[in-house]
Structure formats: structure tokens, C-alpha cells
Write a protein that holds these residues in place. Sequence first.
Motif, mmCIF file in Angstrom:
data_model
loop_
_atom_site.group_PDB
_atom_site.id
_atom_site.type_symbol
_atom_site.label_atom_id
_atom_site.label_comp_id
_atom_site.label_asym_id
_atom_site.label_seq_id
_atom_site.Cartn_x
_atom_site.Cartn_y
_atom_site.Cartn_z
ATOM 1 N N ALA A 21 0.895 -1.443 0.031
ATOM 2 C CA ALA A 21 0.166 0.021 0.046
ATOM 3 C C ALA A 21 1.069 1.055 -0.095
ATOM 4 O O ALA A 21 1.683 1.336 0.850
ATOM 5 C CB ALA A 21 -0.940 -0.083 1.208
ATOM 6 N N SER A 22 0.738 1.966 -0.963
ATOM 7 C CA SER A 22 1.808 3.099 -1.345
ATOM 8 C C SER A 22 1.056 4.308 -2.205
ATOM 9 O O SER A 22 0.628 4.043 -3.183
ATOM 10 C CB SER A 22 3.277 2.768 -1.744
ATOM 11 N N ASP A 23 1.447 5.552 -1.819
ATOM 12 C CA ASP A 23 1.184 6.474 -2.897
ATOM 13 C C ASP A 23 2.528 7.040 -3.388
ATOM 14 O O ASP A 23 2.434 8.037 -4.099
ATOM 15 C CB ASP A 23 0.368 7.507 -2.439
ATOM 16 N N ASN A 24 3.721 6.539 -3.107
ATOM 17 C CA ASN A 24 5.252 6.691 -3.673
ATOM 18 C C ASN A 24 5.504 5.996 -4.847
ATOM 19 O O ASN A 24 5.457 4.578 -4.602
ATOM 20 C CB ASN A 24 5.940 6.641 -2.492
ATOM 21 N N ILE A 25 5.426 6.280 -6.222
ATOM 22 C CA ILE A 25 5.641 5.517 -7.455
ATOM 23 C C ILE A 25 6.794 4.963 -7.175
ATOM 24 O O ILE A 25 7.314 3.740 -7.435
ATOM 25 C CB ILE A 25 5.475 6.163 -8.569
ATOM 26 N N LEU A 26 8.080 5.798 -6.804
ATOM 27 C CA LEU A 26 9.303 5.461 -7.042
ATOM 28 C C LEU A 26 9.677 4.155 -5.745
ATOM 29 O O LEU A 26 10.207 3.236 -6.369
ATOM 30 C CB LEU A 26 10.372 6.707 -6.765
ATOM 31 N N ALA A 27 9.234 4.436 -4.919
ATOM 32 C CA ALA A 27 9.439 3.447 -3.745
ATOM 33 C C ALA A 27 8.735 1.981 -4.135
ATOM 34 O O ALA A 27 9.132 1.151 -3.915
ATOM 35 C CB ALA A 27 8.751 4.094 -2.270
ATOM 36 N N ALA A 28 7.541 2.309 -4.626
ATOM 37 C CA ALA A 28 6.828 1.035 -4.924
ATOM 38 C C ALA A 28 7.436 0.144 -6.072
ATOM 39 O O ALA A 28 7.586 -0.959 -6.112
ATOM 40 C CB ALA A 28 5.356 1.363 -5.378
ATOM 41 N N PRO A 42 -0.842 7.682 -12.356
ATOM 42 C CA PRO A 42 0.645 7.259 -12.616
ATOM 43 C C PRO A 42 1.233 6.047 -12.138
ATOM 44 O O PRO A 42 2.094 5.458 -12.684
ATOM 45 C CB PRO A 42 1.182 8.634 -11.796
ATOM 46 N N MET A 43 0.692 5.324 -10.991
ATOM 47 C CA MET A 43 1.240 4.197 -10.685
ATOM 48 C C MET A 43 0.891 3.095 -11.626
ATOM 49 O O MET A 43 1.779 2.231 -12.122
ATOM 50 C CB MET A 43 0.560 3.676 -9.350
ATOM 51 N N GLN A 44 -0.346 3.086 -12.350
ATOM 52 C CA GLN A 44 -0.838 2.103 -13.369
ATOM 53 C C GLN A 44 0.373 2.302 -14.457
ATOM 54 O O GLN A 44 0.657 1.443 -15.212
ATOM 55 C CB GLN A 44 -1.985 2.283 -13.637
ATOM 56 N N ALA A 45 0.339 3.545 -14.776
ATOM 57 C CA ALA A 45 1.163 4.024 -15.976
ATOM 58 C C ALA A 45 2.619 3.485 -15.856
ATOM 59 O O ALA A 45 3.154 2.849 -16.452
ATOM 60 C CB ALA A 45 1.333 5.361 -16.216
ATOM 61 N N TYR A 90 1.501 9.721 8.894
ATOM 62 C CA TYR A 90 0.659 9.170 9.959
ATOM 63 C C TYR A 90 -0.966 9.645 9.910
ATOM 64 O O TYR A 90 -1.905 9.145 10.333
ATOM 65 C CB TYR A 90 1.169 9.569 11.261
ATOM 66 N N GLN A 91 -0.959 10.298 8.830
ATOM 67 C CA GLN A 91 -2.452 10.952 8.386
ATOM 68 C C GLN A 91 -2.782 10.227 7.195
ATOM 69 O O GLN A 91 -3.978 10.498 6.617
ATOM 70 C CB GLN A 91 -2.487 12.590 8.377
ATOM 71 N N SER A 92 -1.952 9.326 6.660
ATOM 72 C CA SER A 92 -2.219 9.007 5.324
ATOM 73 C C SER A 92 -2.966 7.640 5.492
ATOM 74 O O SER A 92 -2.574 6.918 6.580
ATOM 75 C CB SER A 92 -1.123 8.702 4.398
ATOM 76 N N VAL A 93 -4.114 7.470 4.819
ATOM 77 C CA VAL A 93 -4.935 6.096 5.188
ATOM 78 C C VAL A 93 -3.992 4.897 4.585
ATOM 79 O O VAL A 93 -4.316 3.807 4.799
ATOM 80 C CB VAL A 93 -6.067 6.148 4.011
ATOM 81 N N MET A 94 -2.981 5.243 3.700
ATOM 82 C CA MET A 94 -2.123 4.039 3.101
ATOM 83 C C MET A 94 -1.475 3.331 4.316
ATOM 84 O O MET A 94 -1.147 2.240 4.384
ATOM 85 C CB MET A 94 -1.160 4.512 2.179
ATOM 86 N N ASP A 123 6.440 0.353 1.914
ATOM 87 C CA ASP A 123 6.805 1.096 0.597
ATOM 88 C C ASP A 123 8.640 1.479 0.768
ATOM 89 O O ASP A 123 9.204 2.033 -0.250
ATOM 90 C CB ASP A 123 6.273 2.021 0.031
ATOM 91 N N ASP A 124 9.037 1.432 2.084
ATOM 92 C CA ASP A 124 10.451 1.769 2.479
ATOM 93 C C ASP A 124 11.321 0.623 2.639
ATOM 94 O O ASP A 124 12.301 0.816 3.496
ATOM 95 C CB ASP A 124 10.532 2.784 3.575
ATOM 96 N N VAL A 125 10.751 -0.654 2.087
ATOM 97 C CA VAL A 125 11.782 -1.947 2.413
ATOM 98 C C VAL A 125 12.392 -2.259 0.972
ATOM 99 O O VAL A 125 11.991 -2.063 -0.063
ATOM 100 C CB VAL A 125 10.869 -3.076 2.865
ATOM 101 N N VAL A 126 13.427 -3.021 1.109
ATOM 102 C CA VAL A 126 14.083 -3.611 -0.126
ATOM 103 C C VAL A 126 14.099 -5.095 0.297
ATOM 104 O O VAL A 126 14.653 -5.600 1.208
ATOM 105 C CB VAL A 126 15.460 -3.240 -0.348
ATOM 106 N N ILE A 127 13.868 -6.021 -0.632
ATOM 107 C CA ILE A 127 13.841 -7.550 -0.640
ATOM 108 C C ILE A 127 15.178 -7.969 -1.285
ATOM 109 O O ILE A 127 15.544 -7.463 -2.191
ATOM 110 C CB ILE A 127 12.779 -8.037 -1.340
ATOM 111 N N GLN A 128 15.747 -8.814 -0.401
ATOM 112 C CA GLN A 128 17.351 -9.293 -0.824
ATOM 113 C C GLN A 128 17.357 -10.724 -0.988
ATOM 114 O O GLN A 128 18.427 -11.205 -1.183
ATOM 115 C CB GLN A 128 18.414 -8.527 0.161
ATOM 116 N N ALA A 129 16.238 -11.504 -0.751
ATOM 117 C CA ALA A 129 16.039 -12.930 -0.943
ATOM 118 C C ALA A 129 14.502 -13.259 -1.234
ATOM 119 O O ALA A 129 13.782 -12.593 -1.019
ATOM 120 C CB ALA A 129 16.589 -13.387 0.387
ATOM 121 N N ASP A 130 14.770 -14.521 -1.498
ATOM 122 C CA ASP A 130 13.698 -15.167 -1.975
ATOM 123 C C ASP A 130 12.817 -15.496 -0.631
ATOM 124 O O ASP A 130 13.027 -15.940 0.504
ATOM 125 C CB ASP A 130 13.737 -16.678 -2.440
#
Length: 532
Positions: free
Chosen positions: A212-219, A249-252, A325-329, A351-358
Motif C-alpha cells: 500500500a503506497s502513494d510513492n511511485i518510486l518507492a513502490a 501514474p502508478m498504473q502507467a 501518520y495521516q495517510s490512509v495508506m 514501501d520503504d523496504v528492499v527485498i534481498q532474498a527469496d
Amino acid sequence: MQLHISPSMRHVTVFPGKGVRDFIKVKVTPRKLSYRMVFYSLLFVTLLLRFVFVLTAIDTIEGETDCSSLGCVGKKLGPRIWGRRLESTKVPEEIYRILEEGEIEEPEPGSDIPQTLEDFIAEMKSNRSDAKTFALRLKSMISLLEQRTRTAKIQEYLYRHVASASIPKQLHCLALRLAQEHSTNAGARLQLPVPERVPALVDPSLYHFVLASDNILAAAVVAASLVANSLDPSSVVLHVITDRKTYAPMQAWFSLHPLEPAVIEVKGLHHFDWFARGRVPVMEAMEKDRVARSQFRGGSSAIVANVGENPVVVAAKLQALSPKYQSVMNHIRIHLPELFPSLNKVVFLDDDVVIQADLSPLWDIDLQGKVNGAVETCRGTDKFVMSKKFKNYLNFSHPLISDSFDPNECAWAYGMNIFDLDAWRKTNISHTYHHWLQKNLKSDLSLWQLGTLPPGLIAFHGHVHIIDPYWHMLGLGYQENTTIADAEKAAVIHFNGRAKPWLDIAFPHLRPLWTKYLNFSDKFIRGCNIRA
């Protein structure tokens, strides 16, 4: 027996008694001194005199009250041998007494208090001050430096708050360019996923992740790192949830940057019938929360104006004003069972994580009937990050909290959580969450000050299964003690805190762990001047 000594002192004669003439004669030879003995004696006396001279000179130079050299050995040991008190020991006692006295007045601007340690030393040398003056001037200087440090630290927190609460120009540019692309390019409006992969959205045999995110680059980074590190990308289904303004923009982005063979779904909250149709408790609570927080403690200006407050407390109050903290996301995760009624287990990602393994082995973890699989945050080698308990998030001076929870109970983390939706549907977790949100609003935000984790700790209380910390490393966004080597060992790294990797205030040595999943040759990335 008789003893006879000759006048010359050279012979001693012993006469036995009873007239017996037999006697013993002892010859005493004169004592002679050897040259070798005389030489060594003179050498020893010479060295002793030179040693005494040097120590006497040093003692004279240092003065009567200074006993820091070997020249004062006699002064130090003598009184102790004779059981007397050494007068010089009163000096540190005097200093300690003055330093431990009550607070002194705040230093005024333009006062003659030494500004630096060098100034203080120079003043003490020139005035030859006594112990009381020394302690008072030292205390005044330290008080002045503490005040300046406290003010600077508060200003630093304010600037970080402003930087983290603002939308960087590059991210705003990216959203605008993608929105324009969505309106003019049919290729940016593709159905996601393609029709033949739609059944995968409700297939419980696949690995379902929710973002759940409104940050395109982070997503984009979360999705790219998830697919890149999956051993079987075709079994990965990522559900991206966003708000109405960010949907186009997220769909794009995901239409123009497919991550096949993984399945990517992009939906806005307005696409969920139950969410758009009736009353949604989280939306009502968030609207009330937004109004309350807008007046929270008079805003950021009033918070930083209190320069006498602990900077850490100021930082916590500023963080309470963060727009996230005021975002519904940030609260939508509490409605996962309603959002995905056909699924039985999902992994929720911030949306502020990075996955590094399966991450597919997460589905093999037995939650033992619990709802939430999470990493606890009260044990670990990093005491700064892994030392969080309930008392760090909840206000235990309030009876509603102190009567219901244990302050020393171990906390857990949001960011990467396994949710058993079937078990969740059998509980009242969502109702408890909204109930405590209402209580906090009625208590003037006094039960806790910030974030979605405190009400989450309450709502999921008794429903959490602790998983191995390998799956989730925290703290990369608010402290720089984490090394690259340690971070690379974790399956998921979390940039929780203000120093998000897409901001200029990110820690430079940790940011490459995030930026390596961005293609800086992409026309949208390059066109908005987003750089590594």
C-alpha cells in the motif's frame, strides 16, 4: 677465664682458669678499604645527589599546591605513613560539591563565560584561580555548551522533519510525467494483470504480497527487488494498493515497466466496493485524527520553541506531525481480510523496504494459530534499534494503558509481516484497532503520540507469532551504525525513520542498497533528474 688485649689492639689473649698456662691468641688485622668499594660508593652518592636535585627542581617549578610528579612522592606518602590527612585532597572534593549543587542560571548572551576549552584553560592559567572559582567557571561553560548543543539538535530535528514531510521535486515530477503519459499513451493504460493471468489474483497456491503506497518510486523498488530475488517469479503475485490521485501514474509505471513472469495488480481504494460504498471506520477515524494532529501541541513552531526540552522528546513530537501518520495508506493494512476475501495468507510490505532474498519460505512458517508473523524488537546486538518494548510506544502514565498492558512486554515491527487471513477473520482485531483509535482521540492523543504501530500493538496483542530476525532488519532510516555487510545478510531491509533512501537526507553508505534496483537510464527517471 681472663681476657688480655695488647695496647696496640693487635693481639687478644685468652687465659683459661685454674692456673693453666695454655691460652688462645687471636690476631686482629687492621681493616682496609678497597678501591672498588670506594669507586662504587662515590658513584652511588653522585647519582643520588643528581636525582634529588632533579626532583627538587621539578617540585619547585610545579609549585607548592601541585603534586602531579614524582617530586611530590614524599608529600604524598609522608602524611599517610604518619596517619595525617593530605591537604590537597580537599581540592577535588570542593569541585565535586560545587558541580553537584543546584542548577545555575542560564547564561546570558554576551556574557564573559569561556566559549571554548582553550579559552577556559587560558583564563585559569592567567588568573591562578582557586578551586571554587575553577568549578564555577567550568560549570558555567558546560551549561552554555549544553544549551547550544540542545538548540542545534532541536534545529536539526526540525530540518529533518521538514525534509521528510515534503515531497521531493523529483518525485513530484515523476508523478506528473506518468500521469500525462497515462492520458496520452494507451500503452500506459494496460489492464493489470493481463486477462489470462487474472485468475492468479485469487489463487491461494501462489505467493501473494500486498503493498500500500502513494510513492511511485518507492513502490517500483519494492516490486523490482521482490521479483529479482525470487527463485520462482511466476509464482509471485504483488497487489499494489494506492489512492485515487496516484492510481493513474502508478498504473502507467507498471504498464510501461512489466515484471513478467510475476503478476502485478494495481488498484485504487475507490475500486473496492465495500470501501467506496459505506461507512469505513478507518476513514472516519483518520479524518478525526487529521484534525486533532493539525493542532497537536501547537504545531512544529511551538514544539521547537521549547529549547529547554529534551531533543529526543522534541523529535518524537515532531514525528507525530508527519503526514504519513495521516495517510490512509498507513492504516489500510487493518482491513486486509476485507480487501482480499479469497486469500488465506499474505505478506504485507511497507514501501520503504528492499527485498534481498527469496521470501517464499515465509509460507512454510507455522504461525501456530496466530494472525501476525513479525520480528520482535526488544532483543538483538543493536541496542539502539532492537530495544523497543511496549513502554517505548504507549503512555503507561495513563490508566487506560497501565491497567491493560505490561510496559516490559516485547514490541514487534511493521514493515514485513505474514498475515494469516483465515485466523484473522475469527478475531475482532479490526474492531479493537478502531476502538482504541477512538479512545486515543477522546484522550487528546495522550495514549500514544505517533504512528500506526501503537494501536497495532494493542489490536494484535496475543495474536503475534515471533519469526527469525533474519527476515526483517530495521533501523536503516534513523541511524547509520548498520554496516553494508550486516545489511546484506538480511532478507528484507527496512528504511524506517526519516532518512528515506529517496531523500537527500538518506545515509550515503546505505542508499546504494536501494538505488541498485532503479534503472537510471529510464526516460522517466532521467527526465526527472533522479540520480544515484
